[in-house]
Design a protein around this motif. Structure first.
Motif, PDB file in Angstrom:
ATOM      1  N   ILE A 326      11.586  30.495   2.822  1.00  0.00           N
ATOM      2  CA  ILE A 326      12.131  29.137   2.851  1.00  0.00           C
ATOM      3  C   ILE A 326      11.502  28.333   3.984  1.00  0.00           C
ATOM      4  CG2 ILE A 326      14.211  27.782   3.309  1.00  0.00           C
ATOM      5  CD1 ILE A 326      15.811  29.980   1.866  1.00  0.00           C
ATOM      6  N   ILE A 327      11.438  28.936   5.152  1.00  0.00           N
ATOM      7  CA  ILE A 327      10.911  28.197   6.308  1.00  0.00           C
ATOM      8  C   ILE A 327       9.408  27.997   6.177  1.00  0.00           C
ATOM      9  CG2 ILE A 327      10.269  29.983   8.026  1.00  0.00           C
ATOM     10  CD1 ILE A 327      12.335  28.383   9.891  1.00  0.00           C
ATOM     11  N   GLY A 328       8.727  28.945   5.526  1.00  0.00           N
ATOM     12  CA  GLY A 328       7.293  28.776   5.270  1.00  0.00           C
ATOM     13  C   GLY A 328       7.037  27.619   4.327  1.00  0.00           C
ATOM     14  N   ALA A 329       7.896  27.476   3.306  1.00  0.00           N
ATOM     15  CA  ALA A 329       7.740  26.378   2.352  1.00  0.00           C
ATOM     16  C   ALA A 329       7.975  25.028   3.021  1.00  0.00           C
ATOM     17  CB  ALA A 329       8.700  26.564   1.178  1.00  0.00           C
ATOM     18  N   VAL A 330       8.971  24.955   3.900  1.00  0.00           N
ATOM     19  CA  VAL A 330       9.245  23.713   4.618  1.00  0.00           C
ATOM     20  C   VAL A 330       8.078  23.356   5.536  1.00  0.00           C
ATOM     21  CG1 VAL A 330      10.732  22.635   6.356  1.00  0.00           C
ATOM     22  CG2 VAL A 330      11.744  23.947   4.484  1.00  0.00           C
ATOM     23  N   ALA A 331       7.503  24.354   6.208  1.00  0.00           N
ATOM     24  CA  ALA A 331       6.364  24.107   7.098  1.00  0.00           C
ATOM     25  C   ALA A 331       5.149  23.631   6.309  1.00  0.00           C
ATOM     26  CB  ALA A 331       6.036  25.370   7.882  1.00  0.00           C
ATOM     27  N   ALA A 332       4.926  24.235   5.138  1.00  0.00           N
ATOM     28  CA  ALA A 332       3.787  23.836   4.308  1.00  0.00           C
ATOM     29  C   ALA A 332       3.948  22.404   3.810  1.00  0.00           C
ATOM     30  CB  ALA A 332       3.645  24.797   3.132  1.00  0.00           C
ATOM     31  N   LYS A 333       5.165  22.043   3.441  1.00  0.00           N
ATOM     32  CA  LYS A 333       5.434  20.701   2.942  1.00  0.00           C
ATOM     33  C   LYS A 333       5.315  19.655   4.049  1.00  0.00           C
ATOM     34  CE  LYS A 333       8.973  18.073   0.439  1.00  0.00           C
ATOM     35  NZ  LYS A 333      10.341  18.118  -0.159  1.00  0.00           N
ATOM     36  N   LEU A 517      15.567  13.838  12.901  1.00  0.00           N
ATOM     37  CA  LEU A 517      15.664  14.678  11.707  1.00  0.00           C
ATOM     38  C   LEU A 517      14.665  14.221  10.651  1.00  0.00           C
ATOM     39  CD1 LEU A 517      17.242  16.997  10.299  1.00  0.00           C
ATOM     40  CD2 LEU A 517      18.750  15.226   9.353  1.00  0.00           C
ATOM     41  N   SER A 518      13.872  15.162  10.161  1.00  0.00           N
ATOM     42  CA  SER A 518      12.908  14.875   9.099  1.00  0.00           C
ATOM     43  C   SER A 518      13.355  15.447   7.767  1.00  0.00           C
ATOM     44  CB  SER A 518      11.537  15.456   9.458  1.00  0.00           C
ATOM     45  OG  SER A 518      10.612  15.283   8.399  1.00  0.00           O
ATOM     46  N   LEU A 519      14.047  16.604   7.803  1.00  0.00           N
ATOM     47  CA  LEU A 519      14.499  17.233   6.555  1.00  0.00           C
ATOM     48  C   LEU A 519      15.730  18.074   6.841  1.00  0.00           C
ATOM     49  CD1 LEU A 519      12.553  18.965   3.747  1.00  0.00           C
ATOM     50  CD2 LEU A 519      14.190  20.332   5.037  1.00  0.00           C
ATOM     51  N   TYR A 520      16.683  18.018   5.912  1.00  0.00           N
ATOM     52  CA  TYR A 520      17.861  18.875   5.977  1.00  0.00           C
ATOM     53  C   TYR A 520      18.113  19.423   4.582  1.00  0.00           C
ATOM     54  CZ  TYR A 520      22.687  20.456   6.053  1.00  0.00           C
ATOM     55  OH  TYR A 520      23.812  21.221   5.925  1.00  0.00           O
ATOM     56  N   GLN A 521      18.442  20.718   4.524  1.00  0.00           N
ATOM     57  CA  GLN A 521      18.683  21.342   3.224  1.00  0.00           C
ATOM     58  C   GLN A 521      19.676  22.485   3.380  1.00  0.00           C
ATOM     59  OE1 GLN A 521      15.043  22.524   1.298  1.00  0.00           O
ATOM     60  NE2 GLN A 521      16.085  23.836  -0.169  1.00  0.00           N
ATOM     61  N   GLU A 522      20.658  22.544   2.506  1.00  0.00           N
ATOM     62  CA  GLU A 522      21.561  23.695   2.473  1.00  0.00           C
ATOM     63  C   GLU A 522      20.861  24.846   1.750  1.00  0.00           C
ATOM     64  OE1 GLU A 522      25.310  22.594   0.804  1.00  0.00           O
ATOM     65  OE2 GLU A 522      25.839  21.293   2.507  1.00  0.00           O
ATOM     66  N   ILE A 523      21.014  26.063   2.282  1.00  0.00           N
ATOM     67  CA  ILE A 523      20.302  27.216   1.738  1.00  0.00           C
ATOM     68  C   ILE A 523      21.237  28.428   1.663  1.00  0.00           C
ATOM     69  CG2 ILE A 523      18.066  26.455   2.643  1.00  0.00           C
ATOM     70  CD1 ILE A 523      18.400  28.601   4.874  1.00  0.00           C
ATOM     71  N   THR A 524      20.780  29.455   0.981  1.00  0.00           N
ATOM     72  CA  THR A 524      21.428  30.762   0.985  1.00  0.00           C
ATOM     73  C   THR A 524      20.453  31.734   1.642  1.00  0.00           C
ATOM     74  OG1 THR A 524      22.626  30.291  -1.059  1.00  0.00           O
ATOM     75  CG2 THR A 524      22.429  32.600  -0.415  1.00  0.00           C
ATOM     76  N   PRO A 525      20.615  32.023   2.926  1.00  0.00           N
ATOM     77  CA  PRO A 525      19.633  32.861   3.624  1.00  0.00           C
ATOM     78  C   PRO A 525      19.587  34.305   3.147  1.00  0.00           C
ATOM     79  CG  PRO A 525      21.513  32.380   5.046  1.00  0.00           C
ATOM     80  CD  PRO A 525      21.681  31.534   3.825  1.00  0.00           C
TER      81      PRO A 525
END
Length: 549
Positions: A326-333, A517-525
């Motif tokens: 998840i964090i890799g996808a956010v960094a790539a985006k 804040l640039s992005l916020y997302q609820e997740i299931t870790p």
């Protein structure tokens, strides 16, 4: 599945040598229960005795050779097989372990009731850290205590194995109780005074006991309370008809017992940071002052992950752990292929699972920091082609292209206190020649994947991330999610020993450190007992320099 890793309550390595005496060596004594009633070739007992002498002097190579000769002389003399297996286990060479296991199993075929052999084989199997091996280890510890009911070490190890399995919590609790009773009764009967080693073992036992009690469902707690042999204090409260079926009353009984056990663990060994932290977690959940629990102590986190390191990746796999991806996808985006990060700090890097996703996005140095040295040792084995989430293949290093370490540096530091001089500006970094003077002002990317759960107040750690970052840098991290009603302070210490945070609190702290804040997302870790854990991920961008931080 146990939420919290803890050290197996194994005795020192020498205790793998099975015996009728204190060193657990199997010896031939005519007046002992280790004595063989069948006449043996005259050379076999002599070789066994010489092997024991060599072992007692620390000469493992000679001892192994003598035990081998003993077996050659009389293959049916299982004492030689057991002691050879124990020596092979003591030798620091994993290639010997299959032979040791084979020897222990052959000895049990000769004498299935031998408590020491069952115990030694169980220890070897538990070290494998697989579900199947741990389940067999638990059965073997059971055989050992049936043969010798007063073996506290077998009861303790059985409790540890059952805790790891997670499917028989009441049996684990009863095993902890038996181990504690045996040790405390022996100390009382002998009149023994203060004993540091004994108290440390008891502290570990009380810690394991407390964690198991805290995890019980009300139904399981009621079952334990109804057991007349249980050590549960206060079960008379359930005799009242109005309380007998009250889930809250029943659960509170086990929670209070867990707190007492953890308090005993902390008193017996003041260095048991895990016990102190879990006691604080239970107290907070029970209405204590959460404000004083600013963060998990570095000692707690280091002990937790040092113990967890060897099976960390496998355990997370079973929990459907998703944070690194998840964090890799956010960094790539955040940047895309056209604008990679100049440098990256993987804060709380663990074994490097997030680093695997970050490396392709970073052109310059990528540095991992963690409080656990054993986690860092695992991360140090990761390369561009193997480790950190990639299974090693036979041809992995034979592919085209040079293989390199995944991280440019791995450092054991406290996240609230680390500096640029210890990380990005440390001498000798590979890829540092790619950094411009602007790049050297701080990291271009800071990531904390599933790390903030060990901090209550985020003020210090986010503040330090800001000091380590250049203007325009990205900060990305995940938290477990709480509502404002659940955590009026903005964070809450859970019974798992982890903290959850509210969205409003996290944003408020970050904005106070010049982040937007640039992005916020609820997740299931991850999944926990089949239920998705509530989490959220934040991506902040730093605006301005560090003058006022």
């Amino acid at each position: 599945m146990m939420k919290h890793a803890k050290k197996s309550l194994f005795l020192p390595l020498c205790s793998r040598i099975s015996s009728c005496c204190c060193f657990f060596l199997l010896v031939l004594l005519t007046s002992s229960h280790c004595c063989c009633t069948v006449a043996q070739p005259s050379s076999a007992p002599s070789l066994l005795e010489k092997g024991n002498e060599a072992y007692s002097q620390g000469d493992l190579s000679t001892a192994a050779s003598l035990y081998e000769s003993c077996l050659d002389s009389d293959p049916n003399l299982h004492y030689c097989a057991v002691n050879l297996a124990s020596v092979l286990t003591d030798i620091d060479d994993p290639s010997h372990l299959p032979r040791a296991e084979e020897l222990y199993r052959s000895a049990l075929q000769v004498d299935p009731t031998d408590a020491d052999t069952s115990f030694n084989l169980a220890m070897l199997l538990q070290d494998k850290k697989t579900h199947e091996a741990t389940a067999e280890a638990a059965r073997l510890y059971g055989a050992s205590v049936r043969a010798e009911p007063d073996r506290w070490d077998a009861w303790a190890n059985m409790a540890s194995a059952l805790s790891e399995l997670g499917d028989r919590p009441l049996d684990a609790i009863r095993s902890y109780e038996r181990a504690v009773l045996i040790i405390e009764r022996a100390a009382e009967e002998s009149g023994e005074g203060e004993n540091v080693d004994r108290d440390r073992y008891l502290s570990k036992l009380y810690y394991g006991y407390g964690v198991q009690l805290a995890d019980l469902t009300p139904a399981a707690c009621k079952q334990l309370a109804d057991d007349p042999h249980s050590l549960l204090i206060g079960n008379n409260e359930l005799d009242d008809g109005d309380n007998a079926d009250d889930a809250a009353v029943i659960k509170r009984l086990c929670t209070e017992a867990a707190q007492n056990a953890l308090r005993s663990a902390a008193i017996l060994d003041a260095t048991n940071a895990q016990a102190s932290h879990m006691l604080a977690a239970l107290s907070a959940e029970d209405g204590g002052d959460e404000g004083v629990h600013r963060r998990a102590s570095p000692e707690f986190v280091a002990a937790l992950f040092d113990d967890f390191a060897s099976t960390f990746d496998e355990k997370l796999g079973s929990l459907e752990y998703r944070v690194p991806g998840i964090i890799g996808a956010v960094a790539a985006k955040a940047r895309g292929e056209e604008n990679p990060f100049a440098s990256a700090l993987d804060a709380g890097c663990g074994t490097g699972l997030a680093g695997r996703f970050l490396r392709p996005l970073v052109t310059g140095p990528m540095i991992g920091v963690d409080i656990s040295q054993r986690m860092l040792e695992k991360a140090a084995k990761c390369t561009l082609k193997t480790g950190c989430g990639i299974e090693e293949e036979e041809d992995a290093l034979s592919t085209d292209g040079k293989d390199e370490k995944l991280y440019d540096a791995l450092v054991a530091l406290d996240l609230e206190a680390m500096t640029l001089d210890e990380t990005l500006l440390a001498p000798g970094l590979s890829r540092s020649n790619s950094l411009t003077e602007k790049d050297k002002e701080g990291f271009d990317l800071v990531v904390a994947a599933d790390v903030m759960v060990y901090f209550g107040s985020l003020d210090e750690v986010v503040g330090n991330f800001a000091k380590l970052s250049r203007p325009g840098a990205s900060l990305m991290f995940t938290c477990e999610r709480a509502t404002n009603e659940e955590a009026p302070l903005g964070y809450r210490l859970l019974t798992s020993g982890r903290f959850s945070h509210t969205k409003d609190y996290v944003i408020k702290v970050a904005e106070s450190k010049k982040y937007s804040l640039s992005l916020y997302q609820e997740i299931t870790p991850r999944m926990e007992k089949g239920v998705g854990v509530k989490g959220h991920i934040f991506h902040f961008v730093k605006s301005g320099g560090n003058e006022e931080l």
